[in-house]
Design a protein around this motif. Structure first.
Motif, PDB file in Angstrom:
ATOM      1  N   GLY A  92       0.825  -1.209   0.000  1.00 55.58           N
ATOM      2  CA  GLY A  92       0.000   0.000   0.000  1.00 55.58           C
ATOM      3  C   GLY A  92       0.851   1.247   0.000  1.00 55.58           C
ATOM      4  N   VAL A  93       0.169   2.374   0.041  1.00 57.68           N
ATOM      5  CA  VAL A  93       0.812   3.679   0.077  1.00 57.68           C
ATOM      6  C   VAL A  93       0.105   4.529   1.130  1.00 57.68           C
ATOM      7  CG1 VAL A  93      -0.634   4.575  -1.804  1.00 57.68           C
ATOM      8  CG2 VAL A  93       1.543   5.682  -1.292  1.00 57.68           C
ATOM      9  N   LEU A  94       0.875   5.363   1.806  1.00 60.23           N
ATOM     10  CA  LEU A  94       0.350   6.293   2.800  1.00 60.23           C
ATOM     11  C   LEU A  94       0.740   7.694   2.358  1.00 60.23           C
ATOM     12  CD1 LEU A  94      -0.743   7.244   5.587  1.00 60.23           C
ATOM     13  CD2 LEU A  94       1.506   6.617   6.530  1.00 60.23           C
ATOM     14  N   THR A  95      -0.251   8.558   2.130  1.00 59.64           N
ATOM     15  CA  THR A  95       0.033   9.929   1.703  1.00 59.64           C
ATOM     16  C   THR A  95      -0.898  10.907   2.415  1.00 59.64           C
ATOM     17  OG1 THR A  95      -1.590  10.124  -0.112  1.00 59.64           O
ATOM     18  CG2 THR A  95       0.540   9.119  -0.649  1.00 59.64           C
ATOM     19  N   GLY A  96      -0.581  12.168   2.237  1.00 61.34           N
ATOM     20  CA  GLY A  96      -1.503  13.245   2.553  1.00 61.34           C
ATOM     21  C   GLY A  96      -2.189  13.630   1.253  1.00 61.34           C
ATOM     22  N   CYS A  97      -2.765  14.822   1.209  1.00 64.29           N
ATOM     23  CA  CYS A  97      -3.431  15.288  -0.012  1.00 64.29           C
ATOM     24  C   CYS A  97      -3.335  16.807  -0.090  1.00 64.29           C
ATOM     25  CB  CYS A  97      -4.881  14.837  -0.038  1.00 64.29           C
ATOM     26  SG  CYS A  97      -5.923  15.655   1.179  1.00 64.29           S
ATOM     27  N   ALA A  98      -3.776  17.351  -1.206  1.00 64.85           N
ATOM     28  CA  ALA A  98      -3.833  18.810  -1.370  1.00 64.85           C
ATOM     29  C   ALA A  98      -5.128  19.340  -0.781  1.00 64.85           C
ATOM     30  CB  ALA A  98      -3.738  19.189  -2.842  1.00 64.85           C
ATOM     31  N   LEU A  99      -6.229  18.648  -1.065  1.00 66.03           N
ATOM     32  CA  LEU A  99      -7.571  19.097  -0.672  1.00 66.03           C
ATOM     33  C   LEU A  99      -8.526  17.926  -0.537  1.00 66.03           C
ATOM     34  CD1 LEU A  99      -8.145  21.843  -3.395  1.00 66.03           C
ATOM     35  CD2 LEU A  99      -7.657  22.289  -0.997  1.00 66.03           C
ATOM     36  N   GLY A 100      -9.609  18.177   0.163  1.00 62.56           N
ATOM     37  CA  GLY A 100     -10.774  17.313   0.145  1.00 62.56           C
ATOM     38  C   GLY A 100     -11.942  18.191  -0.282  1.00 62.56           C
ATOM     39  N   ILE A 101     -12.890  17.625  -1.022  1.00 61.29           N
ATOM     40  CA  ILE A 101     -14.058  18.384  -1.470  1.00 61.29           C
ATOM     41  C   ILE A 101     -15.300  17.804  -0.803  1.00 61.29           C
ATOM     42  CG2 ILE A 101     -15.415  19.217  -3.427  1.00 61.29           C
ATOM     43  CD1 ILE A 101     -12.944  18.646  -5.203  1.00 61.29           C
ATOM     44  N   ALA A 102     -15.935  18.602   0.059  1.00 57.55           N
ATOM     45  CA  ALA A 102     -17.089  18.125   0.830  1.00 57.55           C
ATOM     46  C   ALA A 102     -18.251  17.723  -0.064  1.00 57.55           C
ATOM     47  CB  ALA A 102     -17.538  19.214   1.816  1.00 57.55           C
ATOM     48  N   GLU A 103     -18.521  18.493  -1.081  1.00 56.49           N
ATOM     49  CA  GLU A 103     -19.663  18.278  -1.962  1.00 56.49           C
ATOM     50  C   GLU A 103     -19.662  16.889  -2.602  1.00 56.49           C
ATOM     51  OE1 GLU A 103     -21.529  21.199  -5.203  1.00 56.49           O
ATOM     52  OE2 GLU A 103     -19.480  20.620  -5.678  1.00 56.49           O
ATOM     53  N   THR A 106     -14.407  13.973  -2.644  1.00 54.51           N
ATOM     54  CA  THR A 106     -13.242  13.777  -3.505  1.00 54.51           C
ATOM     55  C   THR A 106     -11.972  14.221  -2.806  1.00 54.51           C
ATOM     56  OG1 THR A 106     -14.608  14.146  -5.468  1.00 54.51           O
ATOM     57  CG2 THR A 106     -12.230  14.439  -5.735  1.00 54.51           C
ATOM     58  N   ILE A 107     -10.915  13.428  -2.990  1.00 49.11           N
ATOM     59  CA  ILE A 107      -9.584  13.778  -2.512  1.00 49.11           C
ATOM     60  C   ILE A 107      -8.826  14.295  -3.721  1.00 49.11           C
ATOM     61  CG2 ILE A 107      -7.411  12.845  -1.649  1.00 49.11           C
ATOM     62  CD1 ILE A 107      -9.197  10.692  -0.273  1.00 49.11           C
ATOM     63  N   VAL A 108      -8.111  15.398  -3.540  1.00 44.74           N
ATOM     64  CA  VAL A 108      -7.332  15.962  -4.636  1.00 44.74           C
ATOM     65  C   VAL A 108      -5.848  15.847  -4.296  1.00 44.74           C
ATOM     66  CG1 VAL A 108      -6.915  17.981  -6.071  1.00 44.74           C
ATOM     67  CG2 VAL A 108      -9.199  17.594  -5.120  1.00 44.74           C
ATOM     68  N   LEU A 109      -5.115  15.248  -5.218  1.00 43.27           N
ATOM     69  CA  LEU A 109      -3.667  15.122  -5.098  1.00 43.27           C
ATOM     70  C   LEU A 109      -3.048  16.013  -6.172  1.00 43.27           C
ATOM     71  CD1 LEU A 109      -3.582  11.221  -4.933  1.00 43.27           C
ATOM     72  CD2 LEU A 109      -3.476  12.801  -3.008  1.00 43.27           C
ATOM     73  N   ASP A 110      -2.035  16.794  -5.795  1.00 39.84           N
ATOM     74  CA  ASP A 110      -1.403  17.678  -6.780  1.00 39.84           C
ATOM     75  C   ASP A 110       0.119  17.564  -6.791  1.00 39.84           C
ATOM     76  OD1 ASP A 110      -0.560  19.074  -4.532  1.00 39.84           O
ATOM     77  OD2 ASP A 110      -1.560  20.945  -5.068  1.00 39.84           O
ATOM     78  N   ILE A 136     -10.323  20.737   3.800  1.00 36.17           N
ATOM     79  CA  ILE A 136     -11.588  20.427   3.129  1.00 36.17           C
ATOM     80  C   ILE A 136     -12.287  21.714   2.714  1.00 36.17           C
ATOM     81  CG2 ILE A 136     -13.831  19.303   3.332  1.00 36.17           C
ATOM     82  CD1 ILE A 136     -12.505  17.445   5.463  1.00 36.17           C
ATOM     83  N   VAL A 137     -12.545  21.821   1.409  1.00 40.89           N
ATOM     84  CA  VAL A 137     -13.304  22.944   0.868  1.00 40.89           C
ATOM     85  C   VAL A 137     -14.723  22.457   0.592  1.00 40.89           C
ATOM     86  CG1 VAL A 137     -11.263  24.073  -0.104  1.00 40.89           C
ATOM     87  CG2 VAL A 137     -12.595  22.495  -1.525  1.00 40.89           C
ATOM     88  N   GLY A 138     -15.640  23.393   0.382  1.00 35.50           N
ATOM     89  CA  GLY A 138     -17.034  23.012   0.189  1.00 35.50           C
ATOM     90  C   GLY A 138     -17.353  22.449  -1.177  1.00 35.50           C
ATOM     91  N   THR A 139     -16.872  23.112  -2.230  1.00 32.73           N
ATOM     92  CA  THR A 139     -17.330  22.788  -3.580  1.00 32.73           C
ATOM     93  C   THR A 139     -16.169  22.545  -4.546  1.00 32.73           C
ATOM     94  OG1 THR A 139     -17.335  25.088  -4.294  1.00 32.73           O
ATOM     95  CG2 THR A 139     -19.362  24.263  -3.242  1.00 32.73           C
ATOM     96  N   ILE A 140     -16.504  22.007  -5.698  1.00 38.57           N
ATOM     97  CA  ILE A 140     -15.517  21.794  -6.753  1.00 38.57           C
ATOM     98  C   ILE A 140     -14.945  23.132  -7.210  1.00 38.57           C
ATOM     99  CG2 ILE A 140     -15.195  20.976  -9.121  1.00 38.57           C
ATOM    100  CD1 ILE A 140     -17.353  18.825  -8.453  1.00 38.57           C
ATOM    101  N   SER A 141     -15.777  24.138  -7.325  1.00 38.58           N
ATOM    102  CA  SER A 141     -15.304  25.460  -7.743  1.00 38.58           C
ATOM    103  C   SER A 141     -14.255  25.998  -6.784  1.00 38.58           C
ATOM    104  CB  SER A 141     -16.474  26.448  -7.824  1.00 38.58           C
ATOM    105  OG  SER A 141     -17.386  26.024  -8.796  1.00 38.58           O
ATOM    106  N   GLU A 142     -14.476  25.823  -5.496  1.00 38.53           N
ATOM    107  CA  GLU A 142     -13.484  26.260  -4.507  1.00 38.53           C
ATOM    108  C   GLU A 142     -12.181  25.476  -4.659  1.00 38.53           C
ATOM    109  OE1 GLU A 142     -15.337  27.316  -0.387  1.00 38.53           O
ATOM    110  OE2 GLU A 142     -16.610  25.775  -1.318  1.00 38.53           O
ATOM    111  N   ALA A 143     -12.292  24.186  -4.953  1.00 38.10           N
ATOM    112  CA  ALA A 143     -11.099  23.357  -5.136  1.00 38.10           C
ATOM    113  C   ALA A 143     -10.306  23.818  -6.351  1.00 38.10           C
ATOM    114  CB  ALA A 143     -11.487  21.889  -5.282  1.00 38.10           C
ATOM    115  N   ILE A 144     -10.996  24.091  -7.443  1.00 29.24           N
ATOM    116  CA  ILE A 144     -10.318  24.540  -8.663  1.00 29.24           C
ATOM    117  C   ILE A 144      -9.561  25.840  -8.389  1.00 29.24           C
ATOM    118  CG2 ILE A 144     -10.651  25.378 -11.022  1.00 29.24           C
ATOM    119  CD1 ILE A 144     -11.066  22.323 -10.699  1.00 29.24           C
ATOM    120  N   PHE A 159      -7.988  13.803  -9.182  1.00 31.35           N
ATOM    121  CA  PHE A 159      -9.192  13.822  -8.353  1.00 31.35           C
ATOM    122  C   PHE A 159      -9.557  12.366  -8.076  1.00 31.35           C
ATOM    123  CE2 PHE A 159      -9.073  17.957 -10.048  1.00 31.35           C
ATOM    124  CZ  PHE A 159      -9.915  18.777  -9.323  1.00 31.35           C
ATOM    125  N   VAL A 160      -9.648  12.008  -6.791  1.00 36.06           N
ATOM    126  CA  VAL A 160      -9.933  10.629  -6.389  1.00 36.06           C
ATOM    127  C   VAL A 160     -11.265  10.613  -5.642  1.00 36.06           C
ATOM    128  CG1 VAL A 160      -9.115   8.649  -5.056  1.00 36.06           C
ATOM    129  CG2 VAL A 160      -7.458  10.187  -6.156  1.00 36.06           C
TER     130      VAL A 160
END
Length: 189
Positions: A92-103, A106-110, A136-144, A159-160
């Motif tokens: 396996g792999v253990l990482t952090g992330c850039a963002l999470g999207i509440a809506e 989704t986990i975002v890796l950058d 964690i941001v609320g929406t996809i628009s905020e993540a972008i 985007f995962v």
């Protein structure tokens, strides 16, 4: 012509940090991933428990993974440029992330801090990802909008939304084709 009024049936994904963390956790679970909220103090034990429950002995980690996230009970394969054969053979792999999207859960890796390069999150069959509640941001628009620097730096953005699954021609679901078959998320805070 009849006018219709749209009335949302669910609360907005925004809100405060606690509402976003709750919504994110619900959405991650909806996406067939395992998810658990833990305190900062509980995180080291939660990482060890998750890996032990999975039987993950050889775990890939990015070089800049915080020391307190590193499990004592596993062989850590610190990525520098590990080959595909090593990544594929890892448990396996253990990482952090850039963002999470509440809506969407989704986990975002950058490719930024605590994430390593894209290959380490795609080849192993199991991904344990730590998401800090303040990420964690609320929406996809905020993540972008929040990914502007990564985009400008031309870092790969992934985007995962749950474990990898793809319907084949005969409409049977094939898991693990484009990433890990199993996704587990620890939400900290």
């Amino acid at each position: 012509m009849e006018t219709r009024t749209w009335i949302p049936t669910e609360p907005a994904a925004g809100g405060g940090p606690e509402q976003r963390a709750v919504r994110f956790t619900e959405r991650v679970a909806d996406g067939r991933a395992s998810v658990r909220r833990v305190s900062r103090e509980e995180l080291p034990a939660a990482v060890e428990d998750a890996l032990a429950a999975r039987g993950a002995q050889r775990v890939v980690v990015p070089a800049d993974l915080p020391v307190e996230w590193r499990p004592a009970g596993a062989e850590l394969l610190v990525d520098g440029e590990l080959g595909g054969d090593v990544l594929d053979a890892a448990d396996g792999v253990l990482t952090g992330c850039a963002l999470g999207i509440a809506e969407t859960g989704t986990i975002v890796l950058d490719g930024g801090a605590r994430q390593g390069r894209r290959a380490i999150s795609l080849l192993p069959d199991y991904h344990l990802c730590v998401v800090e509640a303040e990420q964690i941001v609320g929406t996809i628009s905020e993540a972008i909008a929040a990914l502007d620097d990564a985009s400008r730096e031309r870092r790969p953005i992934t985007f995962v939304s749950g474990p990898s699954a793809h319907p084949e021609l005969e409409l049977s679901l094939v898991e693990g084709l484009h990433g890990p078959r199993s996704l587990e998320v620890l939400v900290v805070g």
